[in-house]
Design a protein around this motif. Structure first.
Motif, PDB file in Angstrom:
ATOM      1  N   ARG A  94     -15.108  46.813 -25.246  1.00  0.00           N
ATOM      2  CA  ARG A  94     -15.589  46.284 -26.526  1.00  0.00           C
ATOM      3  C   ARG A  94     -16.062  44.841 -26.386  1.00  0.00           C
ATOM      4  N   ASP A  95     -15.282  44.025 -25.710  1.00  0.00           N
ATOM      5  CA  ASP A  95     -15.646  42.610 -25.587  1.00  0.00           C
ATOM      6  C   ASP A  95     -16.850  42.418 -24.671  1.00  0.00           C
ATOM      7  N   ASN A  96     -16.991  43.268 -23.636  1.00  0.00           N
ATOM      8  CA  ASN A  96     -18.183  43.193 -22.798  1.00  0.00           C
ATOM      9  C   ASN A  96     -19.432  43.490 -23.619  1.00  0.00           C
ATOM     10  N   SER A 100     -22.698  39.068 -25.904  1.00  0.00           N
ATOM     11  CA  SER A 100     -23.928  38.346 -26.249  1.00  0.00           C
ATOM     12  C   SER A 100     -24.025  38.089 -27.746  1.00  0.00           C
ATOM     13  N   LEU A 101     -23.458  38.975 -28.552  1.00  0.00           N
ATOM     14  CA  LEU A 101     -23.492  38.776 -29.999  1.00  0.00           C
ATOM     15  C   LEU A 101     -22.572  37.626 -30.408  1.00  0.00           C
ATOM     16  N   GLU A 110     -20.606  42.354 -38.414  1.00  0.00           N
ATOM     17  CA  GLU A 110     -21.843  42.916 -37.845  1.00  0.00           C
ATOM     18  C   GLU A 110     -21.642  43.273 -36.379  1.00  0.00           C
ATOM     19  N   ILE A 111     -20.895  42.431 -35.657  1.00  0.00           N
ATOM     20  CA  ILE A 111     -20.600  42.726 -34.249  1.00  0.00           C
ATOM     21  C   ILE A 111     -19.859  44.045 -34.140  1.00  0.00           C
ATOM     22  N   ARG A 112     -18.824  44.224 -34.960  1.00  0.00           N
ATOM     23  CA  ARG A 112     -18.037  45.457 -34.908  1.00  0.00           C
ATOM     24  C   ARG A 112     -18.920  46.668 -35.242  1.00  0.00           C
ATOM     25  N   ARG A 113     -19.776  46.520 -36.253  1.00  0.00           N
ATOM     26  CA  ARG A 113     -20.636  47.634 -36.639  1.00  0.00           C
ATOM     27  C   ARG A 113     -21.569  48.034 -35.497  1.00  0.00           C
ATOM     28  N   ARG A 114     -22.185  47.051 -34.860  1.00  0.00           N
ATOM     29  CA  ARG A 114     -23.140  47.336 -33.779  1.00  0.00           C
ATOM     30  C   ARG A 114     -22.440  47.927 -32.559  1.00  0.00           C
ATOM     31  N   VAL A 115     -21.281  47.380 -32.199  1.00  0.00           N
ATOM     32  CA  VAL A 115     -20.554  47.886 -31.030  1.00  0.00           C
ATOM     33  C   VAL A 115     -20.087  49.312 -31.289  1.00  0.00           C
ATOM     34  N   ASP A 116     -19.555  49.558 -32.473  1.00  0.00           N
ATOM     35  CA  ASP A 116     -19.083  50.904 -32.796  1.00  0.00           C
ATOM     36  C   ASP A 116     -20.240  51.905 -32.777  1.00  0.00           C
ATOM     37  N   ILE A 149     -27.987  47.530 -25.868  1.00  0.00           N
ATOM     38  CA  ILE A 149     -28.349  48.159 -27.138  1.00  0.00           C
ATOM     39  C   ILE A 149     -27.888  47.328 -28.330  1.00  0.00           C
ATOM     40  N   VAL A 150     -26.675  46.772 -28.266  1.00  0.00           N
ATOM     41  CA  VAL A 150     -26.144  46.047 -29.428  1.00  0.00           C
ATOM     42  C   VAL A 150     -26.993  44.825 -29.773  1.00  0.00           C
TER      43      VAL A 150
END
Length: 397
Positions: A94-96, A100-101, A110-116, A149-150
């Motif tokens: 997840r942290d990798n 960049s975000l 937003e970070i959590r949404r994009r990673v998920d 992708i994120v």
């Protein structure tokens, strides 16, 4: 999504080495363009210039019509996926993916949404808490892609991302990348030395050699209408059979003669190669794909002018087919490997096309052809290719 245009791109190092020569290439919005060629052909250097990791000696790179030559890599909004994965070993998946975000101070929600979302697309949801050392090679590559992708970049650049994987996993990941790129619709430039990978992934493929673009076309066009001897020999596995021959008039039209063999050139093939008429009585290079050869015993009424008498050196059993390596009584083809373009390669760069000690026939597994025996091979005459022996250019219109 973005359109990327390379206009006359050249990369010349201080020692005088030219890695890329006057490269013109246009990648359409949402297209997956593959750059392919042998090691040292300049494909990775071209990719790094697009990314901003290599300075451009001459020419211009435009992204959506905007020159980016002097723009910093971080400002180009282009994500790169490397061969080495480049994951942080001390961070979780997840942290990798989020790194960049976080660097760009994107809001946490937003970070959590994009990673998920990326994890769902790449089937990494159950691995988000693991460290890279706990992942397989294929999983690490998916994490590297997820990190790209994120960012939701304008384009993806992929530099031989599958080369560290075993053969079976490469096939699987190749399919996943193709499916992912189509679903995201993001403009992608993909670099590989594997022509099978290039042909299966690319909507178009650009073949490079000695820094010079040899041909850019859809995979099937590259295969069926190679622009020159290099493309003909590089694209296809096994490679196209190439032999030097003399073009002579025959009772039913022109014939190509090499060693004891005489093959008739059908009228339709002559029309496809209008320049062939100028080679009457001269040497040409004739090419035919392994799959365009068949055991003549399995071809009813095979005409004599389509049959080669060969010696079988090796029979390879491949299950659905048999590869027969056969000698045809003529010396190996040797063609000076001179790059085609405005600039000639340095003398040190000139090499010879690998010698071809035998032609290869891809045969029906029912064939009774055996090693150490003489055999008769039927040639599909409508599939013949012709090339100039000096320039290497195809004689097809």
């Amino acid at each position: 999504m973005s359109r990327i245009v390379l206009e006359g791109i050249t990369k010349r190092y201080q020692d005088g080495t030219t890695a890329v020569r006057s490269l013109d290439l246009s990648i359409a919005d949402g297209e997956l363009m593959v750059l392919v060629g042998p090691s040292g052909c300049g494909k990775t250097t071209a990719l790094r210039m697009v990314a901003g990791l290599e300075e451009i000696t001459e020419g211009t790179i435009l992204v959506d019509g905007q020159p980016v030559n002097d723009m910093e890599p971080r400002d180009r909004d282009i994500a790169m996926v490397f061969q080495s994965y480049a994951l942080y070993p001390h961070l979780s998946v997840r942290d990798n993916m989020a790194f960049s975000l976080k660097y760009r101070k994107t809001p946490k929600q937003e970070i959590r949404r994009r990673v998920d979302e990326a994890a769902r697309i790449l089937e990494l949801e159950e691995l988000l808490g693991r460290k890279p050392r706990q992942l397989s090679g294929g999983q690490r590559q998916r994490v590297a892609m997820g990190r790209a992708i994120v960012r939701q970049p304008r384009a993806f650049l992929m530099d031989e991302p599958l080369s560290n994987l075993d053969a079976k996993l490469r096939v699987q990941m190749r399919a996943e990348i193709a499916k992912l790129q189509r679903s995201l619709g993001v403009t992608t430039i993909y670099v590989t030395h594997d022509q099978t990978e290039a042909m299966t992934l690319g909507s178009r493929v650009a073949v490079m050699r000695h820094g010079v673009l040899q041909q850019v076309a859809a995979p099937q066009e590259l295969y069926q209408r190679p622009a020159n001897l290099f493309v003909a020999g590089f694209i296809g596995s096994p490679a196209m059979n190439l032999v030097k021959a003399t073009l002579e008039p025959g009772a039913d039209g022109p014939e190509v003669i090499f060693g004891p063999h005489r093959l008739r050139v059908p009228a339709g093939v002559s029309r496809q190669h209008p320049a062939l008429e100028k080679y009457r009585g001269r040497t040409v290079v004739v090419g035919f794909r392994p799959e365009n050869l068949e055991d003549a015993a399995l071809v009813p009424d095979a005409p004599p002018e389509s049959v080669l008498e060969v010696s079988v050196e090796l029979r390879e059993e491949l299950g659905a087919e048999v590869n027969a390596h056969c000698t045809v009584g003529v010396p190996p083809l040797q063609v000076a490997a001179v790059a085609i373009g405005d600039s000639e390669p340095d003398a040190a760069e000139i090499e010879e096309v690998p010698q071809i000690p035998a032609i290869i026939a891809r045969l029906d597994p029912r064939t009774a052809i055996r090693e150490g025996e003489r055999a008769r091979l039927h040639v599909d005459l409508d599939s013949l290719h012709f090339f100039d022996p000096e320039s290497g250019d195809s004689l097809r219109d």
